[in-house]
Design a protein around this motif. Structure first.
Motif, short mmCIF file in Angstrom:
data_model
loop_
_atom_site.label_atom_id
_atom_site.label_comp_id
_atom_site.label_asym_id
_atom_site.label_seq_id
_atom_site.Cartn_x
_atom_site.Cartn_y
_atom_site.Cartn_z
N TRP A 1 42.96 -17.07 104.37
CA TRP A 1 43.54 -15.90 103.72
C TRP A 1 45.01 -15.77 104.13
O TRP A 1 45.35 -15.90 105.30
N TYR B 1 49.31 -9.07 105.85
CA TYR B 1 49.54 -10.51 105.94
C TYR B 1 48.77 -11.11 107.12
O TYR B 1 48.55 -10.46 108.14
N ALA B 2 48.46 -12.39 106.95
CA ALA B 2 47.94 -13.15 108.09
C ALA B 2 49.10 -13.47 109.03
O ALA B 2 50.25 -13.63 108.59
N LEU C 1 37.38 -6.40 97.75
CA LEU C 1 36.94 -6.60 99.13
C LEU C 1 36.49 -8.06 99.23
O LEU C 1 36.96 -8.80 100.08
N PHE D 1 36.36 -11.85 97.24
CA PHE D 1 37.33 -12.51 96.37
C PHE D 1 36.62 -13.12 95.17
O PHE D 1 35.88 -14.09 95.30
N TYR E 1 35.02 -10.00 105.47
CA TYR E 1 36.10 -9.13 105.00
C TYR E 1 35.97 -7.74 105.64
O TYR E 1 36.29 -6.72 105.04
N TYR F 1 40.92 -7.32 109.23
CA TYR F 1 42.06 -8.22 109.07
C TYR F 1 42.21 -9.04 110.35
O TYR F 1 42.02 -8.51 111.45
N PRO F 2 42.62 -10.30 110.24
CA PRO F 2 42.72 -11.09 109.02
C PRO F 2 41.34 -11.54 108.53
O PRO F 2 40.46 -11.85 109.34
N PHE F 3 41.15 -11.54 107.23
CA PHE F 3 39.90 -12.04 106.68
C PHE F 3 39.78 -13.52 107.04
O PHE F 3 40.76 -14.27 106.95
#
Lengths: 118, 107
Positions: A47, A62-63, A103, A105, B91, B94-96
Motif C-alpha cells: 500500500w 501515506y506509507a 476500506l 480495495f 485494513y 495504517y499502514p495497510f
C-alpha cells in the motif's frame, strides 16, 4: 461497472519525477475514497497511500517509504486520481495500481509500470 | 506496523482438492481482513472482505473465517482457474499491510 485506468508510467532516472493518473468511470468518483498500491517485480503488493473524499477533507495518508516524496491528489471534475512521485529511488520500481478504497480495495486498475534506473 | 504472515508459502494441489490457507496478524485487527487472488501479469482481484464477506460475483467455493489474529481462506473444490497466488491484507491500522502470498499450483 467501475473501471479504473492508470497511465503515466515509464522509465525515469534516480532522483527524477513522474506523475501517474488514474481515470475512473462507473462510480460517483467525488464520494469515493481511493488508494494507490504498488507491486515490485516478484513481490507482494504494498500500500502506498489513500485519499478520502471532499466530505472527509480529502485527507491523505501515506506509507512511510513514500511519505514526503509522493503526493496523492484528486480532481473530482475530471474523475481522476493522481500520484506525483518525486525524488524517485530504484526501490520505487513497481507496477502502480489505483483502487477504489471501501476500506477494502475493490476494484483495481490494470496498473502502470514505473522503472527507476540509470 | 502490523506484520502479516501466510502459510504455507506455496502448495501443490489437484483439481477437486479442498485447500486452506492461513493468515496471521502480529496484533489484533478486528474483522478488517481481506483476501485477494492474483494471476501472472494481472491485477489482484478482491475475493473476500471483512474476514468472510464474499465480493459480488465471487463463487461460493471461496470462504473466509477467523478472528483476532488468525484467519483462513478455504477453496472447497479447486478448479483449473483457481491456480494463482493468494494474499491476505489488513485494513485495521495504517499502514495497510499485505501478507507475502501463497502460490497455489497444480500437482
Amino acid at each position: 461497472e467501475v473501471q479504473l485506468v492508470e497511465s503515466g508510467g515509464g522509465l525515469v532516472k534516480p532522483g527524477g519525477s513522474l506523475r501517474l493518473s488514474c481515470a475512473a468511470s462507473g462510480l460517483t468518483f467525488s464520494t469515493a475514497w481511493m488508494s494507490w498500491v504498488r507491486q515490485a517485480p516478484g513481490k507482494g503488493p504494498e500500500w502506498v497511500g489513500r485519499i478520502k473524499d471532499k466530505n472527509q477533507g480529502e485527507t491523505v495518508e501515506y506509507a512511510a517509504p513514500v511519505k514526503d516524496r509522493f503526493t496523492i491528489s484528486r480532481d473530482d471534475s475530471r474523475n481522476t486520481l493522481y500520484l506525483q512521485m518525486n525524488s524517485l529511488k530504484t526501490e520505487d520500481t513497481a507496477v502502480y495500481y489505483c483502487t477504489t478504497d471501501r476500506l477494502w480495495f475493490d476494484p483495481w486498475g490494470q496498473g502502470t509500470l514505473v522503472t527507476v534506473s540509470s | 506496523d502490523i506484520q502479516m504472515t501466510q502459510s504455507p508459502s506455496s502448495l501443490s494441489a489437484s483439481v477437486g482438492d479442498r485447500v486452506t490457507i492461513t493468515c496471521r496478524a502480529s496484533q489484533g485487527i478486528s474483522n478488517h481482513l481481506a483476501w485477494f487472488q492474483q494471476k501472472p501479469g494481472k491485477a489482484p482481484k478482491s475475493l473476500i472482505y471483512d474476514v468472510s464477506s464474499l465480493q459480488r460475483g465471487v463463487p461460493s467455493k471461496f470462504s473466509g473465517s477467523g478472528s483476532g489474529t488468525e484467519f483462513t481462506l478455504t477453496i472447497s473444490s479447486l478448479q483449473p482457474e483457481d491456480f494463482a497466488t493468494y494474499y491476505c491484507q489488513q485494513y485495521n491500522n495504517y499502514p495497510f499491510t499485505f501478507g507475502p502470498g501463497t502460490k497455489v499450483d497444480i500437482k
